[in-house]
Design a protein around this motif. Structure first.
Motif, PDB file in Angstrom:
ATOM      1  N   MET A 398       8.697   7.189   4.542  1.00  0.00           N
ATOM      2  CA  MET A 398       8.194   8.247   5.417  1.00  0.00           C
ATOM      3  C   MET A 398       7.976   9.544   4.650  1.00  0.00           C
ATOM      4  SD  MET A 398      10.106   7.531   9.051  1.00  0.00           S
ATOM      5  CE  MET A 398      11.769   7.459   8.391  1.00  0.00           C
ATOM      6  N   SER A 399       8.841   9.830   3.710  1.00  0.00           N
ATOM      7  CA  SER A 399       8.661  11.029   2.888  1.00  0.00           C
ATOM      8  C   SER A 399       7.393  10.924   2.048  1.00  0.00           C
ATOM      9  CB  SER A 399       9.881  11.228   1.982  1.00  0.00           C
ATOM     10  OG  SER A 399       9.698  12.336   1.133  1.00  0.00           O
ATOM     11  N   ARG A 400       7.169   9.764   1.462  1.00  0.00           N
ATOM     12  CA  ARG A 400       5.933   9.548   0.680  1.00  0.00           C
ATOM     13  C   ARG A 400       4.706   9.680   1.573  1.00  0.00           C
ATOM     14  NH1 ARG A 400       6.934   5.401  -3.512  1.00  0.00           N
ATOM     15  NH2 ARG A 400       8.853   6.055  -4.572  1.00  0.00           N
ATOM     16  N   ALA A 401       4.790   9.099   2.771  1.00  0.00           N
ATOM     17  CA  ALA A 401       3.645   9.132   3.686  1.00  0.00           C
ATOM     18  C   ALA A 401       3.293  10.560   4.076  1.00  0.00           C
ATOM     19  CB  ALA A 401       3.940   8.297   4.927  1.00  0.00           C
ATOM     20  N   ARG A 402       4.300  11.389   4.315  1.00  0.00           N
ATOM     21  CA  ARG A 402       4.041  12.780   4.707  1.00  0.00           C
ATOM     22  C   ARG A 402       3.423  13.572   3.568  1.00  0.00           C
ATOM     23  NH1 ARG A 402       9.326  12.554   6.767  1.00  0.00           N
ATOM     24  NH2 ARG A 402      10.028  13.988   5.156  1.00  0.00           N
ATOM     25  N   GLN A 403       3.784  13.241   2.323  1.00  0.00           N
ATOM     26  CA  GLN A 403       3.345  14.018   1.178  1.00  0.00           C
ATOM     27  C   GLN A 403       2.073  13.487   0.525  1.00  0.00           C
ATOM     28  OE1 GLN A 403       6.729  14.195  -1.478  1.00  0.00           O
ATOM     29  NE2 GLN A 403       8.104  14.861   0.151  1.00  0.00           N
ATOM     30  N   SER A 404       1.673  12.279   0.874  1.00  0.00           N
ATOM     31  CA  SER A 404       0.532  11.650   0.203  1.00  0.00           C
ATOM     32  C   SER A 404      -0.794  12.096   0.789  1.00  0.00           C
ATOM     33  CB  SER A 404       0.636  10.120   0.299  1.00  0.00           C
ATOM     34  OG  SER A 404       1.750   9.638  -0.422  1.00  0.00           O
ATOM     35  N   THR A 405      -1.787  12.122  -0.069  1.00  0.00           N
ATOM     36  CA  THR A 405      -3.164  12.364   0.360  1.00  0.00           C
ATOM     37  C   THR A 405      -3.941  11.066   0.187  1.00  0.00           C
ATOM     38  OG1 THR A 405      -3.059  14.678  -0.337  1.00  0.00           O
ATOM     39  CG2 THR A 405      -5.247  13.710  -0.043  1.00  0.00           C
ATOM     40  N   THR A 406      -4.555  10.598   1.261  1.00  0.00           N
ATOM     41  CA  THR A 406      -5.300   9.344   1.199  1.00  0.00           C
ATOM     42  C   THR A 406      -6.790   9.614   1.300  1.00  0.00           C
ATOM     43  OG1 THR A 406      -4.860   9.132   3.567  1.00  0.00           O
ATOM     44  CG2 THR A 406      -3.493   7.835   2.100  1.00  0.00           C
ATOM     45  N   SER A 407      -7.550   8.861   0.550  1.00  0.00           N
ATOM     46  CA  SER A 407      -9.000   9.039   0.530  1.00  0.00           C
ATOM     47  C   SER A 407      -9.642   8.367   1.737  1.00  0.00           C
ATOM     48  CB  SER A 407      -9.583   8.437  -0.746  1.00  0.00           C
ATOM     49  OG  SER A 407      -9.429   7.021  -0.742  1.00  0.00           O
ATOM     50  N   ALA A 408     -10.893   8.711   1.992  1.00  0.00           N
ATOM     51  CA  ALA A 408     -11.639   8.074   3.076  1.00  0.00           C
ATOM     52  C   ALA A 408     -11.762   6.569   2.830  1.00  0.00           C
ATOM     53  CB  ALA A 408     -13.013   8.712   3.220  1.00  0.00           C
ATOM     54  N   TYR A 409     -11.919   6.175   1.568  1.00  0.00           N
ATOM     55  CA  TYR A 409     -12.027   4.760   1.230  1.00  0.00           C
ATOM     56  C   TYR A 409     -10.724   4.030   1.558  1.00  0.00           C
ATOM     57  CZ  TYR A 409     -12.361   0.475  -1.505  1.00  0.00           C
ATOM     58  OH  TYR A 409     -12.355  -0.844  -1.893  1.00  0.00           O
ATOM     59  N   GLU A 410      -9.578   4.626   1.214  1.00  0.00           N
ATOM     60  CA  GLU A 410      -8.291   4.007   1.525  1.00  0.00           C
ATOM     61  C   GLU A 410      -8.129   3.825   3.031  1.00  0.00           C
ATOM     62  OE1 GLU A 410      -4.667   5.305  -0.858  1.00  0.00           O
ATOM     63  OE2 GLU A 410      -6.067   6.958  -1.228  1.00  0.00           O
ATOM     64  N   LYS A 411      -8.482   4.866   3.784  1.00  0.00           N
ATOM     65  CA  LYS A 411      -8.343   4.791   5.243  1.00  0.00           C
ATOM     66  C   LYS A 411      -9.248   3.716   5.834  1.00  0.00           C
ATOM     67  CE  LYS A 411      -6.948   9.628   5.737  1.00  0.00           C
ATOM     68  NZ  LYS A 411      -7.300  10.977   6.250  1.00  0.00           N
ATOM     69  N   ALA A 412     -10.470   3.622   5.311  1.00  0.00           N
ATOM     70  CA  ALA A 412     -11.398   2.610   5.813  1.00  0.00           C
ATOM     71  C   ALA A 412     -10.896   1.204   5.483  1.00  0.00           C
ATOM     72  CB  ALA A 412     -12.780   2.840   5.225  1.00  0.00           C
ATOM     73  N   SER A 413     -10.363   1.023   4.280  1.00  0.00           N
ATOM     74  CA  SER A 413      -9.844  -0.294   3.888  1.00  0.00           C
ATOM     75  C   SER A 413      -8.647  -0.676   4.744  1.00  0.00           C
ATOM     76  CB  SER A 413      -9.447  -0.283   2.410  1.00  0.00           C
ATOM     77  OG  SER A 413     -10.572  -0.054   1.582  1.00  0.00           O
ATOM     78  N   ALA A 414      -7.754   0.304   4.981  1.00  0.00           N
ATOM     79  CA  ALA A 414      -6.578   0.031   5.803  1.00  0.00           C
ATOM     80  C   ALA A 414      -6.988  -0.317   7.234  1.00  0.00           C
ATOM     81  CB  ALA A 414      -5.640   1.240   5.791  1.00  0.00           C
ATOM     82  N   ARG A 415      -7.957   0.414   7.773  1.00  0.00           N
ATOM     83  CA  ARG A 415      -8.391   0.145   9.140  1.00  0.00           C
ATOM     84  C   ARG A 415      -9.052  -1.222   9.250  1.00  0.00           C
ATOM     85  NH1 ARG A 415      -8.660   2.939  14.099  1.00  0.00           N
ATOM     86  NH2 ARG A 415      -9.212   1.313  15.572  1.00  0.00           N
TER      87      ARG A 415
END
Length: 517
Positions: A398-415
């Protein structure tokens, strides 16, 4: 209930000890001085109160995450009362409340308790983020201003607050709705290490003659020397069971203003269980009681930003989203409570954090996650290991998730992976022995894609370990059906191979894991 001064001093010291050890943990969201609850009933036993996002059994926690049952201060033992609150947000989550507002009509003259909004403060669907006109304050020149929360009058979508923005009543785009402009604010500092005392801002009033200091429908008597304000309602949890009030004195002092026609101020020495009341735009009138006299809380916005507040008053069932900014006074019967209907179960904190990171709608998938744990993973040794690791490493994730910046490509792949497998997994749980469910090369390739995406936010040791585990434990499952998967995951050699590889990674906690027969 009066907490004696010496007892309050010891409880404050105990709270400080709890804070030093646990405040940095995501799961801990409030620490205060209050009273103990037993079977959801209040007692007259003073206690240190701790709110957590989710209560877990000790077996699912690292030793440094287990809160003590009591603390000893100066040779005296005081209880630590742990309550599951879920995340605390600015006056609760509006999407969980039923439709309709109590005081949303156009009011002229303006009155305390009615619905207002910053004209630029909108949700993604175009609706305004609205709150409550708390009351009217007067400066040394006799000019009056609207007092409400910072998060109501300022645009919370920007990191740097902007002044001179239109404030509207009611919340419509019509120019005739403009009643003034946000005029001044007390800065909100973000981050767990930062500290805030109040959530407050002022709005100028265009028509100084259009002011009525009584509450609509005489729902509550006006603020005066015998009916004094103690603060502004500003935060709550999603069930609306708990709420938080920032104190009025620091607000009036910082702005250099007075409140009410008789320049009233907060009463000294209010106590636990004293009755309090408010009129808010969403729920109208309510009266409840003080249940925490000195709390520290973490307030999380929908985008994951965290604001830390201290010296806060705790209460219960006082308001919902939209009541933010309401003036809270001593008085009432203490038992005119807002209802708890239409409350949804609080989602898994890790699901929430990862969902925000990748813009995934996973917060409603807590029940599905529980099914994966209980109906599949719990049946095997390897599954039990993975479940244990999930919980004891949750803070790190959760700490990593709050501090991380994700790209549009990462978000699209995850979705894309989420949309592909969310319903597939549920179907597999419903009928696991259906011949259609078999581990394919496509499935393995998708797992590898997910691991590669997650590796962008891991250390080198962590990503190398996952790669090794994929090759050693996952690739051999090609072509396996449900019962074959269970046999594979119960294989002692597979279990030990996975555990031995994880133990070599210093950033992955394996505490409490059974290391062999």
């Amino acid at each position: 209930m009066i907490i004696e001064r010496d007892v309050q001093r010891r409880l404050a010291l105990g709270r400080r000890k709890i804070r030093e050890a646990f405040w940095s943990q995501y799961n801990v969201v409030s620490i205060g001085v209050g009273a103990r609850q037993r079977r959801e009933e209040w007692t007259d036993e003073p206690a240190i109160t701790v709110g957590v996002v989710k209560k877990r059994k000790p077996g699912y926690l690292r030793s440094d995450q287990i809160l003590p049952a009591q603390v000893d201060i100066d040779g005296v033992t005081h209880r630590v009362d742990v309550v599951e609150t879920g995340e605390i947000t600015f006056a609760g989550k509006q999407e969980y409340v039923p439709p309709g507002w109590t005081l949303s009509s156009r009011y002229r003259p303006l009155q305390p308790g009615i619905k207002i909004a910053n004209r630029t403060n909108r949700a993604a669907n175009g609706n305004f983020y609205s709150g409550t006109l708390g009351g009217f304050v007067t400066d040394k020149e006799g000019k009056k201003y609207i007092l409400s929360n910072h998060h109501v009058l300022m645009n919370m979508g920007t990191d740097i607050p902007v002044l001179n923005q239109d404030v509207i009543q009611p919340d419509t785009d019509a120019d005739t709705a403009v009643i003034g402009r946000n005029y001044s604010y007390i800065e909100l500092r973000r981050g767990v290490g930062a500290s805030n005392i109040v959530d407050a801002a002022l709005c100028s009033i265009d028509d100084q003659s259009a002011i009525d200091e009584s509450f609509p429908g005489n729902r509550m008597i006006p603020i005066n020397s015998s009916h004094r304000a103690i603060g502004l309602f500003f935060a709550g949890n999603s069930s609306h069971q708990r709420g938080w009030i920032c104190r009025i004195n620091p607000i009036l002092s910082r702005f250099g203003v007075s409140l009410g026609p008789e320049a009233t101020h907060e009463v000294d020495g209010y106590n636990m269980f004293d009755p309090i009341e408010k009129v808010g735009a969403r729920t109208g009138y309510s009266s409840t009681q003080i249940v925490d006299v000195d709390a520290e809380v973490k307030v999380t916005m929908s985008n994951g930003k965290v604001y830390n507040f201290e010296n806060i008053i705790g209460t219960e069932r006082m308001g919902w989203g939209g009541d933010s900014g309401s003036i809270v006074c001593l008085g009432g019967d203490g038992n005119t409570l807002v209802p708890l209907e239409h409350v949804e179960e609080e989602g898994c904190a890790m699901f929430t954090a990862v969902g925000r990171m990748y813009d995934l709608p996973v917060q409603g998938d807590t029940a599905l996650g529980d099914r994966i744990r209980d109906e599949f993973l719990s049946q095997t040794r390897l599954g039990g290991l993975l479940t244990h690791l999930f919980y004891i490493n949750a803070e790190t994730v959760m700490s990593r998730a709050r501090q991380s910046t994700t790209s549009a490509y990462e978000k699209a792949s995850a979705r894309s992976l989420y949309d592909k497998y969310r319903n597939f997994v549920e179907s597999a749980l419903n009928n696991p022995r259906d011949p259609a469910f078999v581990m394919t090369q496509e499935n393995l390739s998708d797992i590898a894609q997910a691991i590669n995406g997650a590796a962008l936010h891991m250390t080198t040791d962590e990503s190398n370990a996952l790669g090794d585990i994929y090759r050693a434990a996952l690739e051999p499952t090609l072509g396996m059906r449900y019962d074959q998967l269970l046999t594979h995951m119960n294989n002692d050699a597979v279990y030990q191979q996975v555990l031995d590889r994880l133990i070599r990674v210093p950033t992955i906690a394996t505490q409490g894991v059974i290391r062999g027969n």
